[in-house]
Design a protein around this motif. Structure first.
Motif, short mmCIF file in Angstrom:
data_model
loop_
_atom_site.label_atom_id
_atom_site.label_comp_id
_atom_site.label_asym_id
_atom_site.label_seq_id
_atom_site.Cartn_x
_atom_site.Cartn_y
_atom_site.Cartn_z
N CYS A 1 0.85 -1.19 0.00
CA CYS A 1 0.00 0.00 0.00
C CYS A 1 0.88 1.24 0.00
O CYS A 1 1.78 1.38 0.82
N CYS B 1 0.02 3.48 3.54
CA CYS B 1 0.41 3.09 4.90
C CYS B 1 1.53 2.06 4.94
O CYS B 1 2.06 1.77 6.01
N TYR C 1 1.24 -1.23 4.06
CA TYR C 1 0.75 -2.58 4.32
C TYR C 1 1.18 -3.50 3.18
O TYR C 1 1.08 -3.16 2.00
N GLU C 2 1.67 -4.70 3.51
CA GLU C 2 2.14 -5.67 2.52
C GLU C 2 1.17 -6.84 2.42
O GLU C 2 0.63 -7.30 3.43
N SER C 3 0.98 -7.31 1.19
CA SER C 3 0.08 -8.43 0.93
C SER C 3 0.66 -9.28 -0.20
O SER C 3 1.25 -8.73 -1.14
N CYS D 1 -7.13 -1.44 0.85
CA CYS D 1 -6.08 -1.80 1.79
C CYS D 1 -6.69 -2.13 3.15
O CYS D 1 -7.44 -1.31 3.71
N GLY E 1 -5.16 -2.17 5.91
CA GLY E 1 -4.50 -1.38 6.94
C GLY E 1 -5.09 0.00 7.15
O GLY E 1 -5.36 0.40 8.27
#
Length: 459
Positions: free
Chosen positions: A10, A13, A15-17, A24, A26
């Motif tokens: 993301c 922020c 955020y990892e996926s 997102c 997060g």
């Protein structure tokens, strides 16, 4: 052999996926997940994996640590010095954000010129313009110091090597979103690149004692683009605010490890660049209408500086089922609270009235001492009765209609006296214990109703 894996991160922020998602988890933002390549099986020299020192440090007793810090470097701009807390701190990392075209590059180029005129070596790194384009702006701003060096580069390793070779006292990076680390696989401006590049610059600033200014782009909501980690890493975060159709600009500190976070600096954009405004109160009040209803003046504290601004209100019968409440420069919830107090404690029927409030000059006020001026402006417009033009109002309003004590009343009154105000309505609890300037008449009020009786011109 290095193994390539892809991940989605993301851009708001961090955020990892492992897979792409529209929203997102997060931060809840839409369409912010960007694919990045992650190389495993290979040691990557990330900037954040470095320690804050080139040599291995050992724990030391706090009593044995020396605090011999270099003095601050003051520029010729007192407004810029005030926002930084008294000048530029050697070894600090300062982040400056603002809307496109607001004047961030102009401000930093002028500041670089002022530092170079103090026989300080300054390196101005531009990632968005060529050296010739930067030179054209420098000619317009009359920047001619030979101690100011221009460098157009976005590769962080080349930037690092140039800083080591030149050994400047100050560095400007415009902007951090254009700089990239060659060993980070993501695109410039991504979360990973911004984090790594800022970490490397922070290491340079702390180990070499070089003050570094970095420019950060902002999102459409006005926040600095990238993860919040960026603002946590730097020492100081400054926002350059203002409307592109107006000439006045406000430099505001929202984080400062070396000074107050409530200071503001006011500049005026002219053909020759930014010029500091010595007396902003006079500027904000120069177009005030005399004898108009719904207008009051309040002395607000911006850090250590008192600023007099005009609060305007327009109350009109509503044409809709629910009345509208609009505010510019004042918190919307504060306006609704004060209107409820006026209706309950003073008896003004405002539930079927539209309310529009504005702070003239584009200033944002967020301290409780403006409550009394806002309440009197609303009542003045509702009754269509002008207030006294030589009055200044200061005070916090409680839910029971009382006017509460405010801080730094003496500084506020002295600023009002400089601009020719003769009557000042203040909380009754603030009277006494300090010297009142000559020619000023203080009127202490305990309730909003008392303030309304004193503020209006006799009909």
């Amino acid at each position: 052999m290095a193994k390539r894996k892809t991940k989605f991160m993301c851009q708001s922020c961090g955020y990892e996926s492992p897979k792409w998602m529209g929203r997102c988890p997060g931060c809840g933002e839409w369409n912010q997940m960007v694919e990045e390549v992650n190389i495993t099986g290979k040691t990557r020299r990330g900037a954040l994996h470095h320690t804050a020192s080139d040599t291995t440090s050992q724990p030391s007793p706090i009593t044995s640590i020396q605090t011999d810090i270099e003095p601050r470097v003051e520029t010729k701009s007192t407004e810029f010095n005030r926002v930084l807390g008294g000048g530029v701190v050697p070894g600090s990392l300062v982040l400056i954000g603002g809307d496109p075209g607001i004047g961030k590059s102009t401000l930093l180029l002028q500041t670089s010129s002022q530092l170079a005129e103090l026989n300080k070596k300054v390196l101005y790194i531009s990632g968005e313009e060529s050296v010739k384009q930067t030179k054209l702006r420098a000619n317009r701003l009359h920047v001619t110091s030979s101690e100011l060096y221009l460098f157009a580069e976005t590769n962080l390793e080349l930037i690092h090597q140039t800083i080591l070779n030149l050994s400047p006292d100050f560095v400007v990076v415009d902007s951090i979103q254009t700089v990239y680390h060659p060993e980070v696989t993501s695109a410039p401006g991504s979360v990973s690149q911004v984090r790594e590049c800022t970490g490397e610059l922070m290491k340079i600033a702390k180990t070499k004692g070089i003050a570094i200014f970095i420019v950060g782009h902002v999102t459409k909501e006005g926040a600095i683009a990238g993860p919040r980690l960026l603002e946590h890493m730097v020492d100081t975060v400054l926002y350059f605010e203002g409307e592109r159709h107006h000439t006045y600009r406000i430099l505001r500190a929202v984080k400062n490890r070396f000074g107050s976070t409530n200071e503001i600096g006011i500049f005026e954009m002219k053909e020759s660049g930014l010029e500091q405004v010595e007396n902003p109160s006079e500027i904000f009040l120069e177009e005030r209408s005399k004898g108009a209803s719904g207008s009051t003046v309040v002395a607000s504290m911006e850090g250590t500086r008192p600023v007099l601004v005009e609060v305007q209100a327009l109350i009109s019968p509503t044409s809709y089922g629910n009345p509208r409440r609009m505010a510019t420069g004042i918190d919307h919830n504060r306006v609704s609270l004060l209107m409820a107090v006026l209706e309950k404690r003073v008896g003004l029927l405002l539930q079927n009235q539209d309310a529009y409030l504005k702070v003239a000059g584009g200033v944002k006020l967020d301290e409780p001492a403006i409550d009394l001026a806002v309440a009197v402006s609303i009542a003045s417009s509702f009754r269509d009765q002008p207030t006294r033009p030589a009055d200044c109002l200061i005070g916090e309003v409680g839910l029971t209609g009382e006017v509460r004590r405010v801080s730094r009343i003496e500084q506020r009154v002295q600023e009002a006296a400089k601009l020719g105000f003769t009557r000042i309505l203040v909380p009754a609890k603030n009277i006494g214990g300090w010297k009142v300037p000559e020619g000023i008449r203080l009127i202490g009020v305990d309730t909003v109703e008392e303030a309304l009786q004193q503020a209006f011109l006799p009909s």
